[in-house]
Structures are given as C-alpha cells and as structure tokens.
Motif scaffolding. Sequence first.
Motif, PDB file in Angstrom:
ATOM      1  N   TYR A  75       1.046  -1.575   0.048  1.00 37.20           N
ATOM      2  CA  TYR A  75       0.437   0.035  -0.456  1.00 37.20           C
ATOM      3  C   TYR A  75       0.923   0.918  -0.402  1.00 37.20           C
ATOM      4  O   TYR A  75       0.706   2.216  -0.663  1.00 37.20           O
ATOM      5  N   GLY A 128       2.718   1.701  -3.208  1.00 38.12           N
ATOM      6  CA  GLY A 128       2.279   2.429  -3.760  1.00 38.12           C
ATOM      7  C   GLY A 128       1.795   4.305  -4.339  1.00 38.12           C
ATOM      8  O   GLY A 128       1.293   4.470  -4.900  1.00 38.12           O
ATOM      9  N   ARG A 129       1.341   4.406  -2.675  1.00 38.17           N
ATOM     10  CA  ARG A 129       1.582   5.553  -2.064  1.00 38.17           C
ATOM     11  C   ARG A 129       2.725   6.608  -2.883  1.00 38.17           C
ATOM     12  O   ARG A 129       2.155   7.903  -3.059  1.00 38.17           O
TER      13      ARG A 129
END
Length: 71
Positions: free
Chosen positions: A55, A58-59
């Motif tokens: 996560y 991706g950020r």
Amino acid sequence: MAGFVNRENRVPYYQRMFQEGGRKHIRQWNQTSKSKIFLYPYYTVLFGGFAGSMYMMGRMVLGHKTWFGKG
C-alpha cells in the motif's frame, strides 16, 4: 524444581506424533494442538506487514509520503 527433574519423558510421544504426521502429509509446524494459537497471529502480522508495504509503495509512487491524506 523437583517437578522439573522428575517429570515424564515426552520425547517418544512427540517422535511418534511427528512421524505419523509425515505419513498424513501434515506440515511439522501444524501438528500440535497449540499450532493454531501460534500460527494465526504470525500469519496476520506477516501478511498485514506485506499488505501495508505494498500500500505504501503505491502511495510513494504517487508522491504521497504519509499513510493518509495528501501529505
């Protein structure tokens, strides 16, 4: 301490149990009654950490350096 010294030898019991598990194709770490107590929290932390890493990766690719918001 006397209970520790005069305790029953459980090695033959565990040897028999693990050898029988090999014939049933059960993984060694999943053969005892306490296995689920230890494995489920471990799996939760392992896959939760992996999911959190993916996560945040991706950020970071999108330019955000915090878990939430536009930071």
